[in-house]
Design an enzyme around this catalytic site. Structure first.
Site, PDB file in Angstrom:
ATOM      1  N   GLU A  83       0.810  -1.231   0.000  1.00 39.60           N
ATOM      2  CA  GLU A  83       0.000   0.000   0.000  1.00 39.60           C
ATOM      3  C   GLU A  83       0.828   1.258   0.000  1.00 39.60           C
ATOM      4  O   GLU A  83       0.542   2.189   0.750  1.00 39.60           O
ATOM      5  CB  GLU A  83      -0.883   0.007   1.251  1.00 39.60           C
ATOM      6  CG  GLU A  83      -2.118  -0.790   1.076  1.00 39.60           C
ATOM      7  CD  GLU A  83      -3.240  -0.388   2.043  1.00 39.60           C
ATOM      8  OE1 GLU A  83      -2.974   0.290   3.036  1.00 39.60           O
ATOM      9  OE2 GLU A  83      -4.382  -0.784   1.785  1.00 39.60           O
ATOM     10  N   LYS A 128     -10.328  -7.217  12.827  1.00 41.34           N
ATOM     11  CA  LYS A 128     -10.806  -7.890  11.609  1.00 41.34           C
ATOM     12  C   LYS A 128     -10.518  -9.386  11.630  1.00 41.34           C
ATOM     13  O   LYS A 128     -10.711 -10.076  10.626  1.00 41.34           O
ATOM     14  CB  LYS A 128     -10.186  -7.248  10.363  1.00 41.34           C
ATOM     15  CG  LYS A 128     -10.614  -5.802  10.181  1.00 41.34           C
ATOM     16  CD  LYS A 128     -10.287  -5.247   8.820  1.00 41.34           C
ATOM     17  CE  LYS A 128     -10.678  -3.788   8.730  1.00 41.34           C
ATOM     18  NZ  LYS A 128      -9.860  -2.895   9.579  1.00 41.34           N
TER      19      LYS A 128
HETATM   20  C1  GCB Z   1      -4.622  -2.200   4.957  1.00 34.67           C
HETATM   21  C2  GCB Z   1      -3.271  -2.375   5.525  1.00 34.67           C
HETATM   22  C3  GCB Z   1      -3.297  -3.147   6.816  1.00 34.67           C
HETATM   23  C4  GCB Z   1      -4.417  -2.624   7.701  1.00 34.67           C
HETATM   24  C5  GCB Z   1      -5.730  -2.849   6.976  1.00 34.67           C
HETATM   25  C6  GCB Z   1      -6.942  -2.339   7.764  1.00 34.67           C
HETATM   26  O1  GCB Z   1      -4.815  -2.034   3.792  1.00 34.67           O
HETATM   27  O2  GCB Z   1      -2.374  -2.968   4.624  1.00 34.67           O
HETATM   28  O3  GCB Z   1      -2.047  -3.013   7.447  1.00 34.67           O
HETATM   29  O4  GCB Z   1      -4.426  -3.225   8.948  1.00 34.67           O
HETATM   30  O5  GCB Z   1      -5.699  -2.167   5.756  1.00 34.67           O
HETATM   31  O6  GCB Z   1      -7.456  -3.073   8.590  1.00 34.67           O
HETATM   32  O7  GCB Z   1      -7.343  -1.212   7.555  1.00 34.67           O
END
Ligand code: GCB
Length: 757
Positions: A379, A534
């Site tokens: 990212e 998550k």
């Molecule tokens: C992403 C990141 C990750 C985050 C995730 C989130 O895209 O790469 O490190 O933890 O989103 O949960 O927002």
């Protein structure tokens, strides 16, 4: 001969900086610790301001016995993030990078009798990746330490933390064995390869020349490593012999496999199309932080295997040696990566650091059959795209191919990476981090988006390197909605996605974000502080969320039935919907041992209009073959308010209250007239217009700055915003927002929609 000894006991620790490498230190200020250890196990999971700085570890020890001319080394499997090693007050080595292995050769620093080793660990460094990301940057000596003694002639320790031997099995029936040797007489290298029964399958030997060797060992008709279906491994023993005496020996588990990744057919392992479907994981867990035990890591892998996954994205850094070993044994196909994430710093120090971390990742883990792709970044467009970033990624990509011509490279992109952007084509394969249905959009949007990424880049293999939604185990609802943090919404989100993914085998790999809830100190949402929720399993690994069983139904061959709702116990509805996840073809439900209802179906079984009696109700589900599960629900008069996440009232300072006093939005509705700016524009677009910039400045950045205490995010919004180039304001607002009253959002949109593009 090489001897190794675990060196994790009798360490002392002090959580501050000073001249602690000095041997004359008063040790009464130190506390006794056992490794692995981190000082952030509690504050790193609960507050934005977790301790970042330089801390010290010390240990006194007797000089180990070693053959004359032999070497004494300490292997650190990881020290976060920058380490300095001193022996008897003298500097030995520095290591920059918190997740990879390094050796300290301490031979020359030792005295007869008692010696001292002092190691600093610093998690505040500015020049080391990760610089900025959504996880806690723990500090400490949080992976095992080993004392190694070797004779004068040995496999080299000067090979970027690897042990100097690189094995490349080829499915055509041979293993290329190459490596480096140190010492005065280089001798001869012998390699013996045996099958899983211990029967010798191939052997070879070669003389060492100028400290290097390369030989080819024939292993005719090798039994292939076929991922989770058949993770067949051979054992390779590589010995160094000088004047007919074996002086050093290393042992590896190796696997024969070939693979391709095709834009249309996805991942192909040994000629068999094998869609990679699995999870991403971090190393940390509740109250231990990143300092987890071997048993913890085994438990993590067992949970991933139980869910039926066949791939893991080891995010966002180099993982423990043991994780790669277990993946070899269990047949998991891995995406292994360096912590080059979120923000690119163009300084020379940072570039050098990304390079050295890439070299360490590849060389230290080269021998693992489980590793399929090397991830060079994550990212990075969030920090803003630039030619310098593209150059850096191209350089890392080329470097990785040089280090390992046998594997492919991968990059995880933010989903908003624009069509035609170089980030879409630098590496061999691409993954997207996509959160439609969580941060923005709807669950259903994912299907069209998956087709779109394939259509837009038909010649590049695309996968989903992250997708997910948060759930906090105390929140529940019979009408789940986006961002309500309920277990039920998370399950619905994954029901949609797992189906869309299953229908699209062109997706070479998909990784649920995340297998486990993890520490992300700056977060404060969903009634949970310092946590990204998550996971399919909670941070303490004690609770498998409903979505865990959904994936198990899709992916696992082990038959089971699971009835949803065991944490959503107190119900006021007369009739409820009962959901069952199972990989059986039919399930039978009965309530309070009454009438039995049978349904044939596929993975998700829904029984509607199931009446509940007042008080306790026992729901039993069974499936042919003796599978059963039950829950007990309690019907009450009134709905249980404790299941609903309370709306957080942000208390603003008077100064900020004043800010908004005369600014009342015309309506609490967002409109997006054609040809005008709005909160749906990305930051690049907004910040390129002076009036839009001014609106952002006055309505968002400035109030946040003044009220940093109430909003709890100081300048984070501004930082992310100004670096977040291609992300829309709305997305960032969703992610970090809700710290200012929604008035701010409506006002901003109102202002923006008056500015013509
Ligand atoms: C992403 C990141 C990750 C985050 C995730 C989130 O895209 O790469 O490190 O933890 O989103 O949960 O927002």
């Amino acid at each position: 001969m090489r001897k190794t000894q675990a060196w994790n006991n009798n360490w002392q620790f002090i959580k501050t900086d000073g001249d602690f490498y000095n041997i004359e230190i008063d040790e009464s200020q130190f506390e006794a610790v056992t490794l692995p250890h981190t000082w952030n196990n509690i504050d790193g999971q609960s507050t934005v301001d977790y301790y970042k700085g330089k801390c010290w570890y010390r240990k006194n020890f007797e000089k180990p016995v070693v053959e004359s001319e032999g070497r004494i080394l300490i292997q650190f499997e990881a020290v976060a993030q920058v380490a300095e090693v001193y022996v008897n007050g003298k500097f030995v080595v520095e290591h920059r990078g918190g997740y990879s292995t390094f050796f300290a050769d301490i031979t020359e620093y030792l005295v007869e009798g008692t010696n001292n080793i002092s190691v600093s660990a610093d998690n505040s460094s500015k020049d080391v990746y990760p610089q900025n990301s959504d996880f806690t940057f723990y500090g400490g000596i949080y992976r095992p330490v080993t004392l190694i003694t070797v004779s004068n002639n040995h496999f080299s320790f000067d090979q970027d933390g690897s042990d100097g031997v690189f094995l490349t099995p080829n499915v055509n029936g041979y293993v290329d064995v190459a490596g480096f040797v140190a010492g005065q007489n280089n001798g001869k290298v012998i390699c013996k390869i045996s099958d899983s029964l211990g029967t010798l399958a191939g052997t070879g030997e070669i003389d060492v020349h100028h400290g290097q060797f390369q030989l080819n060992v024939s292993v005719p008709n090798p039994h292939l490593w076929q991922g989770v279906e058949d993770p067949y491994l051979y054992t390779a023993i590589v010995e160094l012999s000088v004047a007919g005496v074996i002086v050093d020996s290393l042992s590896y588990r190796i696997g024969f496999r070939s693979y391709q990744i095709d834009p249309n057919k996805g991942f192909i392992l040994n000629g068999i199309e094998t869609p990679l479907r699995g999870v991403a994981k971090h190393q940390c867990r509740e109250d231990k932080g990143i300092a987890v035990s071997y048993a913890d890591q085994i438990e993590d892998m067992e949970l991933i295997a139980e869910m039926g996954a066949n791939t893991i994205r080891l995010a966002h850094y180099q993982h423990a040696a043991m994780t790669y070993d277990l993946s070899d044994e269990m047949g998991m196909a891995l995406w292994a990566e360096i912590p080059f994430t979120t923000v690119f710093e163009p300084s020379k120090e940072c570039r050098d650091n990304a390079t050295s971390q890439m070299i360490e990742l590849v060389r230290q883990n080269y021998n693992h059959p489980s590793i399929i792709v090397w991830g060079i970044g994550n990212e990075l467009s969030l920090g803003g795209e630039s030619e310098a970033l593209y150059d850096e990624l191209r350089a890392l990509n080329d470097l990785t191919h040089t280090l390992d011509p046998t594997r492919l490279t991968a990059l995880a992109n933010a989903s908003i990476t624009k069509l035609g952007a170089p980030l879409r084509s630098i590496t061999d394969v691409i993954g997207y981090n996509q959160y439609l249905g969580w941060y923005n959009g709807t669950i259903e949007d994912n299907a069209a988006w998956m087709d779109q990424i394939h259509e837009e880049d038909p010649n590049i293999p695309v996968g989903i390197s992250e997708y997910g939604a948060d759930s906090v185990m105390k929140w529940h609802s019979s009408e789940p909605r986006k961002k309500d943090y309920t277990e039920e919404y998370q399950a619905l989100y994954h029901e949609g996605n797992v189906k869309y993914i299953t229908d699209r085998p062109f997706l070479w790999a998909t990784h649920v974000w995340n297998m486990f809830d993890f520490a992300a100190a700056f977060r404060d949402e969903g009634g949970s502080v310092g946590r990204n929720n998550k996971g399919m399993v909670t941070f303490d690994r004690k609770t498998k969320k409903e979505a865990f069983y959904l994936y198990k139904a899709y992916w696992s061959k082990d038959k089971f039935v699971h009835i949803c709702g065991r944490r959503y116990v107190k119900r006021a509805e007369e009739q409820i919907e009962v959901k069952i996840y199972s990989n059986c073809d039919e399930v039978t439900l009965s309530v309070n041992n009454g009438h039995k209802m049978t349904q044939k179906g596929d993975k998700i079984f829904i029984f509607s209009g199931i009446p509940l009696e007042m008080g306790e109700n026992t729901l039993l589900v069974t499936a042919p073959g003796g599978y059963a599960d039950h829950i007990v629900l309690e019907r009450l008069e009134e709905p249980n308010a404790d299941y609903i996440l309370p709306v957080v009232e942000v208390v603003l300072s008077d100064e900020v209250e004043q800010w908004f006093v005369n600014l009342v939005p015309k309506s609490a509705e967002l409109t997006f007239p054609e040809g005008y700016y709005s909160v749906k524009d990305d930051f690049d677009t907004l910040l390129s217009n002076p009036e839009a910039t001014e609106a952002l400045q006055t309505l968002i950045f400035e109030p946040i700055r003044i009220d940093s205490e109430a909003t709890g995010i100081e300048n984070t919004m501004k930082d992310v915003a100004t670096k977040a180039g291609s992300i829309t304001f709305e997305t960032i607002w969703d992610f970090l927002g809700k710290r200012l009253p929604s008035t701010a959002l409506y006002l901003l949109n109102e202002r923006l929609t008056q500015i013509k593009k």
